[in-house]
Scaffold this motif. Structure first.
Motif, PDB file in Angstrom:
ATOM      1  N   ARG A 172      10.036  -4.100  -4.022  1.00 55.63           N
ATOM      2  CA  ARG A 172       8.872  -4.607  -4.987  1.00 55.63           C
ATOM      3  C   ARG A 172       9.367  -5.924  -4.996  1.00 55.63           C
ATOM      4  NH1 ARG A 172       6.127  -1.417  -8.622  1.00 55.63           N
ATOM      5  NH2 ARG A 172       6.217   0.786  -8.163  1.00 55.63           N
ATOM      6  N   SER A 213       0.767  -1.211   0.074  1.00 61.21           N
ATOM      7  CA  SER A 213       0.053  -0.007  -0.142  1.00 61.21           C
ATOM      8  C   SER A 213       0.981   1.390  -0.014  1.00 61.21           C
ATOM      9  CB  SER A 213      -0.828   0.131   1.313  1.00 61.21           C
ATOM     10  OG  SER A 213      -0.282   0.248   2.489  1.00 61.21           O
ATOM     11  N   TYR A 264       6.283  -8.194  -4.112  1.00 64.42           N
ATOM     12  CA  TYR A 264       5.374  -8.604  -5.618  1.00 64.42           C
ATOM     13  C   TYR A 264       5.987  -9.778  -5.954  1.00 64.42           C
ATOM     14  CZ  TYR A 264       3.477  -3.662  -5.845  1.00 64.42           C
ATOM     15  OH  TYR A 264       2.952  -2.545  -5.722  1.00 64.42           O
ATOM     16  N   GLU A 314       2.227   1.775  -3.480  1.00 62.88           N
ATOM     17  CA  GLU A 314       1.265   2.302  -4.537  1.00 62.88           C
ATOM     18  C   GLU A 314       0.717   3.626  -4.040  1.00 62.88           C
ATOM     19  OE1 GLU A 314      -1.526  -1.425  -4.849  1.00 62.88           O
ATOM     20  OE2 GLU A 314       0.306  -2.463  -5.875  1.00 62.88           O
ATOM     21  N   ARG A 315       1.114   3.978  -3.124  1.00 62.12           N
ATOM     22  CA  ARG A 315       0.611   5.219  -2.434  1.00 62.12           C
ATOM     23  C   ARG A 315      -0.842   5.322  -2.038  1.00 62.12           C
ATOM     24  NH1 ARG A 315       5.518   5.477  -2.853  1.00 62.12           N
ATOM     25  NH2 ARG A 315       6.602   7.044  -3.400  1.00 62.12           N
ATOM     26  N   ARG A 316      -1.194   4.406  -1.494  1.00 64.29           N
ATOM     27  CA  ARG A 316      -2.464   4.286  -0.992  1.00 64.29           C
ATOM     28  C   ARG A 316      -2.522   3.864   0.440  1.00 64.29           C
ATOM     29  NH1 ARG A 316      -3.633  -0.945  -0.955  1.00 64.29           N
ATOM     30  NH2 ARG A 316      -2.612  -2.283  -2.406  1.00 64.29           N
TER      31      ARG A 316
END
Ligand SMILES: [Zn+2]
Length: 339
Positions: A330, A306, A334, A309-311
């Motif tokens: 990452r 998060s 990921y 992904e800047r959320r």
């Protein structure tokens, strides 16, 4: 080694890694050949006032006949919509100010000679007021994506080399004045015949993981809410792996087991090579070195994603994509990279 293979390496995703110049080390000790290359009409140079890059605004004015047209081709619009170019022809660079140092970087993909030129650092302030130029530090150029990555690599190389010249005017052995040799790739001392070569300082940067969580920390100087990997200089007599284990112990009080190299990044501030590793922590309890770190804790995989992904709910963020810390996070979050 094909271009495609190089692009597929994890290191290729880091800032300053995209350097396609053929360095032509075979020409460095042939000053006549390099002088002839410098006279070619297709020879180009990056320009730094001290350690601050000078970029060209090709649309602002024709600096010399022929220059603007070519630089339009190498410049591209910045995210702010402005066109900037990193490359000057050598006559234009010489007309701006006399070179304090000049190095032969090599040849580009078309075989055109490329150089790096430093002019007096005091000129950074003067040139800032000239509408033909944008004078801006390399870190900002990288983070604001003001240049193509294929220009960022050579510009970082030039900055590291020219900065080394500016700080090695005198011999470390006898104190005598030194002079550049090998087309800028060494300095020589006429008093004691010592030769001095440019340095690259290794720094380990590591994502320390334990199961499904990773250690992220922040220094007081970071932008608000930004958390990153911990890092430190490799000391004499150390392997990269041992440096990772020592730094993790010193900064976070965690003992590390397995350590694995993932990727590296040239980091020309002033001349580091960041060696990115993933390390297995054997402990749960973090004891932060508060003189180095303002805060640090375990982050779950979901929370890390998060942030990338800047959320993130608390507006916490990772460093941007060009930083190797982002690459390491990452790879783990990921792609499931393990120590
Ligand atoms: Zn000497």
């Amino acid at each position: 080694m094909t271009e495609q293979m190089i692009r597929s390496e994890l290191s290729a995703s880091t800032g300053f890694s995209d350097n396609r110049l053929n360095r032509r080390a075979d020409l460095r000790d042939n000053p006549q050949a390099v002088a002839a290359l410098a006279k070619r009409p297709d020879a180009l140079t990056v320009l730094l006032a001290g350690d601050v890059p000078v970029l060209l605004r090709p649309g602002a004015a024709n600096i010399s006949p022929g220059t603007a047209a070519r630089d339009w081709q190498v410049a591209r619009p910045t995210p702010q919509g402005e066109l900037l170019g990193a490359w000057f022809d050598l006559a234009t660079a010489a007309a701006i100010a006399p070179a304090r140092d000049q190095i032969f970087l090599g040849e580009d993909e078309a075989g055109a000679p490329r150089f790096g030129t430093a002019i007096d650092k005091m000129l950074a302030e003067t040139l800032k007021d000239d509408p033909r130029f944008q004078v801006i530090d390399l870190r900002s150029i990288a983070f604001q994506k003001l240049l193509p990555t294929s220009d960022l690599g050579p510009l970082g190389e030039a900055k590291a080399m020219l900065d080394w010249h500016s700080r090695h005017r005198f011999c470390a052995q006898c104190g005598g004045a030194t002079a550049a040799g090998s087309s800028g790739w060494k300095r020589e001392c006429p008093s004691c015949t010592a030769q001095h070569f440019p340095r690259t300082d290794p720094v380990v940067i590591m994502l320390v993981v334990r199961g499904d969580k990773c250690l992220l920390a922040r220094q007081a100087r970071f932008v608000a809410g930004s958390y990153s990997c911990i890092a430190g200089f490799v000391e004499p007599g150390e392997t990269f792996e041992n440096a990772v284990r020592r730094e993790t112990w010193e900064e976070a009080g965690l003992r590390c087991g397995k350590v694995r190299y993932l990727a590296c990044q040239p980091w020309p501030f002033p001349s580091s090579l960041m060696i990115g590793c993933i390390a297995e922590s054997l402990d749960d309890t973090i004891t932060l070195d508060k003189t180095e770190l303002e805060d640090g804790r375990w982050f779950s995989r979901e929370e890390t994603v998060s942030m990338i992904e800047r959320r993130h709910e608390g507006q916490l963020v990772t460093p941007p994509g060009l930083a190797i810390a982002n690459t390491l996070m990452r790879a783990w979050a990921y792609d499931g990279a393990l120590p």
